[in-house]
Design an enzyme around this catalytic site. Structure first.
Site, mmCIF file in Angstrom:
data_model
loop_
_atom_site.group_PDB
_atom_site.id
_atom_site.type_symbol
_atom_site.label_atom_id
_atom_site.label_comp_id
_atom_site.label_asym_id
_atom_site.label_seq_id
_atom_site.Cartn_x
_atom_site.Cartn_y
_atom_site.Cartn_z
ATOM 1 N N SER A 1 0.838 -1.200 0.000
ATOM 2 C CA SER A 1 0.000 0.000 0.000
ATOM 3 C C SER A 1 0.871 1.248 0.000
ATOM 4 O O SER A 1 0.464 2.302 -0.502
ATOM 5 C CB SER A 1 -0.928 0.009 1.218
ATOM 6 O OG SER A 1 -0.178 0.068 2.428
ATOM 7 N N GLN B 1 -6.349 -5.433 -24.280
ATOM 8 C CA GLN B 1 -5.713 -6.158 -23.182
ATOM 9 C C GLN B 1 -5.384 -5.210 -22.027
ATOM 10 O O GLN B 1 -5.586 -5.545 -20.858
ATOM 11 C CB GLN B 1 -4.420 -6.819 -23.673
ATOM 12 C CG GLN B 1 -4.617 -7.871 -24.744
ATOM 13 C CD GLN B 1 -3.292 -8.422 -25.248
ATOM 14 O OE1 GLN B 1 -2.586 -9.114 -24.526
ATOM 15 N NE2 GLN B 1 -2.942 -8.103 -26.481
ATOM 16 N N VAL C 1 -6.677 -2.322 -20.951
ATOM 17 C CA VAL C 1 -7.743 -1.770 -20.115
ATOM 18 C C VAL C 1 -8.382 -2.816 -19.208
ATOM 19 O O VAL C 1 -9.252 -2.483 -18.392
ATOM 20 C CB VAL C 1 -8.822 -1.068 -20.960
ATOM 21 C CG1 VAL C 1 -8.223 0.090 -21.727
ATOM 22 C CG2 VAL C 1 -9.509 -2.047 -21.926
ATOM 23 N N ARG C 2 -7.967 -4.064 -19.331
ATOM 24 C CA ARG C 2 -8.452 -5.077 -18.388
ATOM 25 C C ARG C 2 -7.832 -4.860 -17.008
ATOM 26 O O ARG C 2 -8.322 -5.410 -16.018
ATOM 27 C CB ARG C 2 -8.140 -6.479 -18.916
ATOM 28 C CG ARG C 2 -9.000 -6.846 -20.122
ATOM 29 C CD ARG C 2 -8.625 -8.176 -20.725
ATOM 30 N NE ARG C 2 -9.477 -8.483 -21.870
ATOM 31 C CZ ARG C 2 -9.264 -9.468 -22.720
ATOM 32 N NH1 ARG C 2 -8.209 -10.260 -22.548
ATOM 33 N NH2 ARG C 2 -10.074 -9.685 -23.738
ATOM 34 N N ARG D 1 -7.728 -2.612 -14.134
ATOM 35 C CA ARG D 1 -8.690 -1.572 -13.781
ATOM 36 C C ARG D 1 -8.422 -0.896 -12.445
ATOM 37 O O ARG D 1 -8.873 0.225 -12.228
ATOM 38 C CB ARG D 1 -10.104 -2.177 -13.765
ATOM 39 C CG ARG D 1 -10.536 -2.739 -15.098
ATOM 40 C CD ARG D 1 -11.926 -3.330 -15.052
ATOM 41 N NE ARG D 1 -12.050 -4.436 -14.110
ATOM 42 C CZ ARG D 1 -11.726 -5.697 -14.397
ATOM 43 N NH1 ARG D 1 -11.256 -6.007 -15.582
ATOM 44 N NH2 ARG D 1 -11.878 -6.647 -13.504
ATOM 45 N N GLN E 1 -8.596 7.399 -23.912
ATOM 46 C CA GLN E 1 -8.152 6.898 -25.212
ATOM 47 C C GLN E 1 -8.810 7.660 -26.352
ATOM 48 O O GLN E 1 -9.960 8.094 -26.250
ATOM 49 C CB GLN E 1 -8.483 5.410 -25.325
ATOM 50 C CG GLN E 1 -7.994 4.748 -26.594
ATOM 51 C CD GLN E 1 -8.195 3.238 -26.552
ATOM 52 O OE1 GLN E 1 -8.501 2.668 -25.523
ATOM 53 N NE2 GLN E 1 -8.014 2.594 -27.689
ATOM 54 N N GLN F 1 -12.776 6.612 -31.556
ATOM 55 C CA GLN F 1 -13.091 6.340 -32.958
ATOM 56 C C GLN F 1 -14.468 6.869 -33.335
ATOM 57 O O GLN F 1 -14.823 6.869 -34.519
ATOM 58 C CB GLN F 1 -13.026 4.831 -33.231
ATOM 59 C CG GLN F 1 -11.629 4.255 -33.262
ATOM 60 C CD GLN F 1 -11.622 2.768 -33.616
ATOM 61 O OE1 GLN F 1 -12.622 2.074 -33.432
ATOM 62 N NE2 GLN F 1 -10.494 2.279 -34.102
ATOM 63 N N ARG G 1 2.732 -8.712 -17.860
ATOM 64 C CA ARG G 1 2.971 -8.343 -19.253
ATOM 65 C C ARG G 1 4.434 -8.413 -19.681
ATOM 66 O O ARG G 1 4.727 -8.364 -20.876
ATOM 67 C CB ARG G 1 2.418 -6.934 -19.511
ATOM 68 C CG ARG G 1 0.934 -6.771 -19.182
ATOM 69 C CD ARG G 1 0.067 -7.784 -19.914
ATOM 70 N NE ARG G 1 -1.358 -7.578 -19.646
ATOM 71 C CZ ARG G 1 -2.342 -8.272 -20.211
ATOM 72 N NH1 ARG G 1 -2.050 -9.234 -21.062
ATOM 73 N NH2 ARG G 1 -3.599 -8.023 -19.915
#
Length: 266
Positions: free
Chosen positions: A77, A98, A100-101, A103, A110, A113, A197
């Site tokens: 923390s 991927q 934005v998973r 959270r 972003q 579009q 990642r």
């Protein structure tokens, strides 16, 4: 001044990552001090203000000892008080789907579009798409890839010319379409995201993104090179079943002791 890292793919710049905030001097001089402040507040009769007023008088070795203790003990923390804002451009929608998973402890804004016409300002619409390395190195695959992208790009433009709203014409666009975003993330979450990642089993593009984030921050303060690592490093072993044969040598594979009960859960 922002710090950036540009990754060159064979035919175009695939992504650009800039550290927008905080500046290098703040990271270099205050990263460890803020972790120390948070940790000491938990166990000191002094107020946070009093600890901070004296922070420059505390021996660096003592500060680092506290930082190492809270990281090793899982008292993470204290790491949430540090956050970083990155400008990320030229990445695919496949990557952001991927990204934005993740959270908790992270914020995104972003490019839309719906409101931004795809390909605006580009001389060649193909420049608006990311091309995977596996496609780039295969001439036949690259030819087919570009053929389809040309068709999609021209069909998109034609729909807009026919009066179809941009927000509806975008239904044609594939995961390869490039996009831009701002991401702000605290250090605790950045460590978690990097753990997943930076794994060699992660998809190439999102792995490249986190390698560049690590390179940027690690170039400012070497402590980030130890904090932003594949999850197997702090765990001491790999728990990915796709690595059962041990082809990745970073850490040995070890089957997780946690298993869900099957059947009637007896």
């Amino acid at each position: 001044m922002s710090v950036c890292f540009v990754f060159w793919m064979g035919y175009d710049i695939a992504m650009q990552v800039d550290l927008l905030y905080p500046d290098e001097d703040t990271i270099r001089t205050r990263t460890r001090e803020l972790i120390y402040l948070a940790a000491r507040t938990c166990y000191s009769s002094l107020t946070p203000q009093q600890i901070w007023e004296r922070i420059d008088e505390i021996d660096e070795r003592k500060i680092m000892s506290v930082v190492q203790h809270v990281v090793a003990s899982g008292h993470h923390s204290t790491l949430e008080h540090l956050s970083y804002t990155f400008g990320i451009s030229g990445v695919s929608r496949a990557l952001t789907h991927q990204l934005v998973r993740h959270r908790i402890g992270v914020a995104y804004d972003q490019q839309s579009q719906r409101y931004v016409r795809f390909g605006k300002g580009l001389e060649d619409l193909k420049d608006g798409f990311v091309v995977p390395p596996s496609v780039q190195k295969n001439p036949d695959a690259l030819e087919e890839y570009y053929r389809v992208l040309d068709e999609i790009g021209h069909a998109y433009d034609r729909l807009v010319e026919l009066g179809v709203p941009v927000e509806d014409a975008r239904y044609l666009l594939p995961n390869a379409a490039k996009t831009n975003l701002v991401m702000t993330v605290n250090l605790r979450q950045l460590m978690h995201m990097s753990g997943l990642r930076l794994c060699v089993l992660a998809q190439w593009e999102i792995r490249d993104l986190f390698k560049r984030i690590r390179k940027i921050l690690g170039g400012i303060d070497p402590i980030y090179n130890k904090l932003l690592v594949p999850k197997c490093v702090p765990m001491g072993h790999c728990n990915e079943e796709r690595n059962k044969d041990g082809w990745c040598k970073i850490r040995p594979y070890k089957q997780s002791g946690f298993r869900l009960l099957s059947g009637s859960d007896e």
